[in-house]
Enzyme design. Structure first.
Site, PDB file in Angstrom:
ATOM      1  N   CYS A 116      53.229  81.559  51.337  1.00  0.00           N
ATOM      2  CA  CYS A 116      53.736  80.484  50.489  1.00  0.00           C
ATOM      3  C   CYS A 116      54.650  80.988  49.371  1.00  0.00           C
ATOM      4  O   CYS A 116      55.325  80.194  48.726  1.00  0.00           O
ATOM      5  CB  CYS A 116      52.573  79.691  49.895  1.00  0.00           C
ATOM      6  SG  CYS A 116      51.491  78.964  51.152  1.00  0.00           S
ATOM      7  N   HIS A 257      55.634  75.681  44.353  1.00  0.00           N
ATOM      8  CA  HIS A 257      55.135  75.545  45.717  1.00  0.00           C
ATOM      9  C   HIS A 257      54.174  74.363  45.765  1.00  0.00           C
ATOM     10  O   HIS A 257      53.274  74.237  44.924  1.00  0.00           O
ATOM     11  CB  HIS A 257      54.437  76.838  46.133  1.00  0.00           C
ATOM     12  CG  HIS A 257      53.562  76.688  47.326  1.00  0.00           C
ATOM     13  ND1 HIS A 257      54.014  76.154  48.519  1.00  0.00           N
ATOM     14  CD2 HIS A 257      52.252  76.980  47.519  1.00  0.00           C
ATOM     15  CE1 HIS A 257      53.015  76.131  49.380  1.00  0.00           C
ATOM     16  NE2 HIS A 257      51.935  76.626  48.812  1.00  0.00           N
ATOM     17  N   ASN A 287      51.147  70.828  52.233  1.00  0.00           N
ATOM     18  CA  ASN A 287      51.543  72.208  51.970  1.00  0.00           C
ATOM     19  C   ASN A 287      52.314  72.729  53.184  1.00  0.00           C
ATOM     20  O   ASN A 287      51.738  72.958  54.240  1.00  0.00           O
ATOM     21  CB  ASN A 287      50.288  73.046  51.716  1.00  0.00           C
ATOM     22  CG  ASN A 287      50.582  74.506  51.426  1.00  0.00           C
ATOM     23  OD1 ASN A 287      51.663  75.008  51.711  1.00  0.00           O
ATOM     24  ND2 ASN A 287      49.604  75.193  50.860  1.00  0.00           N
TER      25      ASN A 287
END
Length: 332
Positions: A116, A257, A287
């Site tokens: 990520c 993020h 996500n």
């Protein structure tokens, strides 16, 4: 920051997501959960999922073409393609497949894996090639299909992740728009979030065994990841701002993020950045790992929220554990 007189400008953005959309109500038919349980804990209401025939390279190429079109860059002008991903179509790398799909015959291409944090790590990596005068036109893509690696009976992970791709064009410029950055890793916490190798033993001959390649589904210690993020992310942003000779008050947009709305809110509070400056789209996408930052960046640019000259504080964080921040000015 800029030692050699060659600066970096982010001149175009693009994004792409699969057509399949799974909302929380549908997810509750698969695993014991509910829309209320998911939204109150994460802020996620739905996620886009690729079908079994979809390719990461195809989705990434779609986002890339849109970024190149915005920047006015033709495929033959590309010199480097960096694909930030943890879910390649080919374990040897997928960036070269994207190079072929784009017809970017003059570009070298490679994958970069930092989960990520991948987009931020990729941005910092690309900047070094431009600042040293090696390349002038770099395509950076963040793309992941984590749905391939989920245990759909584990409500602690399957509710969180979605698929997507985002891309930016990075070009040499007389003025440097990457104002500051910090990147970090802590392998001692690797087990907090993993997509780990799961060997299956195969005996070749007497006394010689090898592992047959396979991977387990994603596992995560949610409490530890949350604790890590709310502590480390504000800290690394503050250090990058200090390097840029800026403060949180100078930031036009906080671009994190998209992992969990609670993390976004906690980081903004610690930095004293008002909520109207916090970009969030995880309610629609979940996500998307390395794709999340460029995906929401592209949405904010195309909707007119982000304007040329805006100062953006961006941070990626996740498996590794890795985290980093980049302070940049949008456009030329």
């Amino acid at each position: 920051m800029n030692q050699l007189g060659t600066g970096i400008a982010i001149t175009g953005s693009g994004s792409a997501t699969p057509d399949g959309v799974l909302d929380n109500h549908q997810l509750s038919q698969i695993v014991e959960t509910s829309d209320e349980w998911i939204t109150t804990r994460t802020g996620i209401r739905q996620r886009c999922l690729a079908d079994a025939q979809a390719s990461l390279s195809g989705l990434a190429a779609e986002a890339a073409k849109r970024a190149m079109a915005m920047a006015g860059v033709e495929p033959e002008a590309l010199q480097l393609i960096i694909l930030a991903t943890s879910t390649p179509d080919d374990l040897f790398g997928t960036a070269s497949q994207i190079q072929a799909l784009l017809g970017a015959s003059n570009a070298v291409a490679f994958d970069l894996t930092a989960a990520c944090s991948g987009f931020v790590f990729g941005l910092v990596t690309a900047a070094q090639f431009i600042r040293t005068g090696v390349y002038q036109n770099i395509l950076l893509i963040g793309a992941d299909m984590l749905s391939r690696w989920l245990d759909w009976s584990d409500r602690g992970t399957c509710v969180l992740f979605g698929d997507g791709a985002g891309a930016v064009m990075l070009q040499a410029d007389s003025r440097d728009r990457l104002l500051g950055f910090q990147i970090r890793s802590d392998g001692t916490q690797n087990k907090c979030l993993q997509l780990a190798y799961k060997p299956q033993t195969q005996q070749l001959v007497k006394d010689i065994e090898v592992g047959q390649g396979n991977f387990a589904a994603i596992t995560m210690n949610g409490k530890e990841v949350y604790r890590f993020a709310v502590q480390k992310v504000p800290e690394v942003i503050e250090k990058a701002l200090f390097q840029a000779n800026l403060t949180a008050e100078d930031v036009d947009w906080l671009l994190l993020h998209q992992a969990n709305q609670r993390i976004l809110d906690a980081v903004a509070r610690r930095l004293k950045i008002p909520s109207h400056k916090v970009l969030s789209n995880l309610s629609q996408y979940g996500n998307t790992s390395a794709a999340s930052i460029p995906l929401i960046l592209d949405e904010a640019v195309r909707s007119g929220k982000i304007q040329p000259g805006d100062i953006i504080a961006s941070s990626g964080f996740g498996a590794g554990l890795t985290w980093g921040a980049a302070i940049f000015e949008w456009g030329r």
